[in-house]
Design a protein around this motif. Structure first.
Motif, short mmCIF file in Angstrom:
data_model
loop_
_atom_site.label_atom_id
_atom_site.label_comp_id
_atom_site.label_asym_id
_atom_site.label_seq_id
_atom_site.Cartn_x
_atom_site.Cartn_y
_atom_site.Cartn_z
N LEU A 151 34.68 39.12 41.01
CA LEU A 151 35.44 40.04 40.45
C LEU A 151 36.94 40.29 40.20
CD1 LEU A 151 33.03 41.77 40.46
CD2 LEU A 151 33.46 41.26 38.78
N VAL A 152 37.47 40.54 42.01
CA VAL A 152 38.83 41.07 42.03
C VAL A 152 39.96 40.45 41.60
CG1 VAL A 152 40.01 40.91 44.78
CG2 VAL A 152 38.08 41.73 44.63
N VAL A 155 40.60 42.01 38.45
CA VAL A 155 40.64 43.31 38.53
C VAL A 155 41.93 42.41 38.74
CG1 VAL A 155 41.28 45.18 39.61
CG2 VAL A 155 39.26 44.24 38.89
N VAL A 156 42.77 41.63 39.11
CA VAL A 156 44.64 41.50 39.48
C VAL A 156 44.90 40.60 38.77
CG1 VAL A 156 45.55 40.24 40.71
CG2 VAL A 156 43.85 41.04 42.54
N ILE A 158 44.11 41.47 35.71
CA ILE A 158 44.15 42.30 34.33
C ILE A 158 45.41 43.89 34.29
CG2 ILE A 158 43.09 44.65 33.56
CD1 ILE A 158 40.49 42.59 33.25
N VAL A 159 45.62 43.54 35.66
CA VAL A 159 46.45 44.42 36.21
C VAL A 159 48.55 44.21 36.20
CG1 VAL A 159 48.26 46.19 37.89
CG2 VAL A 159 45.64 45.58 37.70
#
Length: 275
Positions: A151-152, A155-156, A158-159
């Motif tokens: 999940l992390v 997120v990284v 996608i950013v």
């Protein structure tokens, strides 16, 4: 113009074909024995494996940096071609030296930051996976740890993707309009995005729709031609030329979208000599 598009998108995409062929480990069904054999082989040959790995990594990094530098200047060349309709390479390439270097350093530094953020996550995932594999069975703590790391990582990722996309779609045109470096252009684009957050969210969502539609079209062409089109698309430069209508559409779409926020963001209203 196809060459300009190729310069702008150099190193950013392609078509990957993966073939899963049965190996000895599948025939015998003993993955543990294969893993242990590979481990013993690596440990017994570290003297030459480590230097080879280091050299290959450094070579790949050097090629990646060179490609990033070329594409950073190529983005301004392709922007010039899209705005003016002229198939020029030399003159816009020379004018893109200063902004190209600024864009290159931004992409390089941000890429290194992204890599440093992802490496611990990947290493943690590998460690947990190997630990459960050696234990012979997964455990609740390990599964939860893997889920959290994934999940992390998402997120990284996608950013990182959004920053790179907004840089290409909006920061590059603003740099061209303002004759400024990457960070001042990013500050201006950031203010514009904060003032119109909902619109930019819709932009990202519609970009996903466009990506799915164009991807489906390419896949259809590959299947309809019995993979003949796919063979041409994976050839460097030729694939970009064949996909030029799609590449040009995506570049023009972001430019017209940006122009909606006022004449100061309209690259098409800029005199041809200044683009």
């Amino acid at each position: 113009i196809g060459f300009g598009a190729w310069l702008a998108t150099l190193g950013e995409g392609g078509f990957n074909f993966n073939f899963n062929l049965p190996g000895r480990q599948q025939q015998h069904g003993d993955m543990r024995k294969v893993f242990e054999h590979a481990r013993e082989y690596v440990l017994a040959n570290l003297v030459w494996i480590i230097p080879v790995v280091v050299i290959v990594i450094l070579l790949l990094m050097a090629i990646g940096v060179a490609v990033m530098w070329v594409s950073s200047r190529g983005k301004f060349v392709f922007l010039h071609q899209m705005v003016t309709g002229r198939a020029e390479i030399g003159e816009p390439w020379r004018r893109a030296e200063t902004p190209g270097w600024s864009l290159f350093w931004f992409r390089l530094v941000f890429g290194v930051i992204g890599m440093l953020a992802m490496l611990p996550l990947i290493a943690g995932g590998v460690y947990i996976g190997v630990k459960m594999y050696r234990a012979g069975a997964p455990d609740a703590a390990g599964i939860l740890g893997l889920v959290g790391l994934v999940l992390v990582f998402l997120v990284v990722t996608i950013v990182w993707f959004l920053v790179m996309k907004f840089t290409d779609d909006f920061v590059v045109p603003v740099m061209s309009l303002r004759r400024c470096e990457c960070l001042p252009a990013w500050r201006e684009v950031g203010q514009l995005m904060r003032a119109n957050a909902g619109n930019f969210v819709n932009y990202v969502l519609f970009q996903i729709v466009i990506g799915l539609a164009t991807g489906a079209l390419v896949i259809f062409l590959v299947i309809a031609t019995c993979c003949i089109a796919g063979c041409f698309l994976i050839i460097p430069y030729l694939g970009t030329v064949l996909l030029l209508p799609i590449v040009a559409f995506k570049r023009a779409y972001s430019l017209h979208y940006l122009a909606q926020y006022g004449a100061e963001y309209d690259v098409f209203a800029t005199p041809v000599a200044e683009v």
